[in-house]
Design an enzyme around this catalytic site. Structure first.
Site, PDB file in Angstrom:
ATOM      1  N   CYS A  27       0.867  -1.175   0.000  1.00  0.00           N
ATOM      2  CA  CYS A  27       0.000   0.000   0.000  1.00  0.00           C
ATOM      3  C   CYS A  27       0.903   1.223   0.000  1.00  0.00           C
ATOM      4  O   CYS A  27       2.042   1.150  -0.452  1.00  0.00           O
ATOM      5  CB  CYS A  27      -0.938  -0.020   1.205  1.00  0.00           C
ATOM      6  SG  CYS A  27      -0.082  -0.010   2.793  1.00  0.00           S
ATOM      7  N   ALA A  28       0.446   2.340   0.503  1.00  0.00           N
ATOM      8  CA  ALA A  28       1.227   3.572   0.427  1.00  0.00           C
ATOM      9  C   ALA A  28       2.492   3.528   1.269  1.00  0.00           C
ATOM     10  O   ALA A  28       3.498   4.149   0.924  1.00  0.00           O
ATOM     11  CB  ALA A  28       0.366   4.755   0.864  1.00  0.00           C
TER      12      ALA A  28
END
Length: 467
Positions: A27-28
């Site tokens: 994810c980020a």
């Protein structure tokens, strides 16, 4: 880059090798692994790898924190190793099979509401900017007063600030259909039926207008801004659609499935689900407001202290419902004002560790982790530093409680949700900015001071050979 390749190889080895990995994605800020055998993961070795800011098991995944940007580069090297990669949504479905029923339920709840948050963040920013522009001091800079503002301009700002809430049931029904296996476009139409202009406006009824009465006893109104009626209707509607589709001949599926789904669900949503769960929603809001209005700043102390503990458990998405209700009802969010202090305080504790320690690796981990927290992302600070050494996390909780207390007694309330600390300043441009900064600085200062004095010593890390 050779360094990133080495880190990727060390990481794969530390989690038990490629044979122990069902899939990997990111994810980020985090690398996310689905692990076959958790016992084969060498957690200490993982946390010793360069650029790793912490690691933990959560929601059926082993999540390794690298931070923004870095995680993308490490993932690029992992992709070259011919491991099974997956999209975030695919891995989320796989992870959903793991954990307790309660964890899976909360995870599903988050899957429904998280995609809606960006538009609510944007709406909150519009509210904040509108509040800034409409302040007399700001208008005076341009030689204007409130009376000089065009009615058309005010109408335009209302479009920016009200649209997402007016059509909120459509957004929620869309997302719920998507998560529960229905056709999202059917969900959108069902949600739009709940806010049809043919129905008495919910806010108009709240101000004294009469609802429509069906069968002599069922009051029916538009559900502008409502959450639970659309959520429950979305769950039932998605399951009904799937059941109908299994029983309808393929040649008639395109015609009959959406027709029957919308027919039955419009009746159920308007005459049964809507009236019942709109009342339930009102009770939930009343309870939430009761807690937030506890005297002597008690709400701020409790929520500010316990918020980051709730984040660790992964069930914090349940508060999305409460924040949306607050924004729809009050056009402000006192919960955000309290929570931001909890986030800022964890950053303050990590900053104290980073400045106090003489160990290069820990300093290199704690300093950027604290900055990440000041941008509203606490996972690197919590899992990489504060929770790892225990006391800094506790000092962060105390700082959050103190900041929350201050936010509560000052009646601070944001114009939106989901962003905190530095980005969150945009939600307090309506004359509250000074108080918002004061609350955050207080939380940071308390957590920093307590951590510096009582929460951390390099003696704690001597056994870890951090250098």
């Amino acid at each position: 880059m050779a360094e990133n390749k080495r880190i990727a190889e060390e990481l794969i080895e530390a989690v038990g090798g490629s044979d122990n990995i069902e899939s990997v994605t990111h994810c980020a800020t985090r690398m996310r692994f689905i692990i076959r055998d958790e016992d084969k993961v060498d957690k200490e070795q993982v946390e010793e790898i360069d650029k790793v800011k912490g690691a933990f098991f959560n929601s059926g995944q082993y999540q390794v924190i690298f931070g923004t940007g870095t995680v993308n580069r490490i993932y690029e090297e992992i992709e070259k190793m011919n491991l099974k990669t997956a999209s975030k949504s695919e891995q989320t479905k796989e992870a959903a099979k793991k954990g307790s029923k309660f964890q899976r339920a909360i995870r599903t709840f988050g899957d429904v509401f998280v995609p809606i948050i960006p538009v609510l963040v944007a709406t909150g920013l519009f509210m904040g900017l509108r509040g800034l522009v409409m302040q007399e001091q700001v208008l005076a800079i341009f030689g204007l007063t409130v009376d000089d503002i065009s009615s058309n301009f005010l109408l335009y700002t209302e479009i920016l600030t009200d649209t997402a809430f007016i059509f909120l049931p459509a957004l929620i029904a869309w997302s719920t259909f998507r998560v529960f296996g229905g056709t999202p476009i059917i969900g959108i139409v069902l949600g739009l039926m709940l806010v049809s202009p043919e129905l008495p406006n919910a806010w108009g009824v709240a101000s004294g207008a009469d609802p429509l009465v069906f069968f002599g006893f069922i009051p029916v109104v538009g559900y502008q801004g409502a959450v639970l009626p659309a959520f429950i209707a979305g769950i039932i509607g998605a399951k009904l659609e799937r059941a109908i589709r299994k029983r309808v001949p393929e040649t008639l599926d395109l015609i009959l499935t959406p027709f029957l789904t919308l027919l039955f669900m419009s009746i159920a949503a308007l005459f049964i689900i809507g009236p019942i769960f709109h009342s339930v929603e009102s009770y939930i809001l009343d309870i939430t407001l009761f807690v937030l209005e506890l005297p002597f700043g008690l709400a701020g102390i409790l929520l500010g202290f316990f918020n980051q503990i709730i984040v660790i458990t992964g069930v914090h998405h349940i508060f999305n419902l409460l924040e949306i209700q607050l924004l729809e009802s009050l056009r402000s969010n006192p919960y955000n004002a309290i929570v931001t202090s909890a986030v800022a305080a964890q950053g303050g504790a990590a900053l104290a560790v980073g400045l106090k320690t003489k160990h290069k690796k820990l300093k290199a981990l704690a300093m950027p982790s604290s900055f990440s927290a000041f941008l509203g992302i606490t996972e690197p600070a919590i899992f990489g530093v504060n929770l790892r050494y225990g006391k800094p996390f506790l000092m962060g909780l105390i700082g959050g409680g103190v900041g929350g207390f201050l936010a509560s007694i000052l009646n601070l309330a944001g114009s939106g949700m989901a962003i905190t600390v530095i980005p969150g300043t945009l939600l307090y441009l309506d004359g509250q900015l000074f108080l918002y900064i004061l609350v955050n600085l207080t939380a940071i200062a308390v957590a920093f001071a307590l951590t510096w004095m009582f929460g951390y010593s390099d003696k704690i890390t001597e056994k870890e050979h951090v250098s």
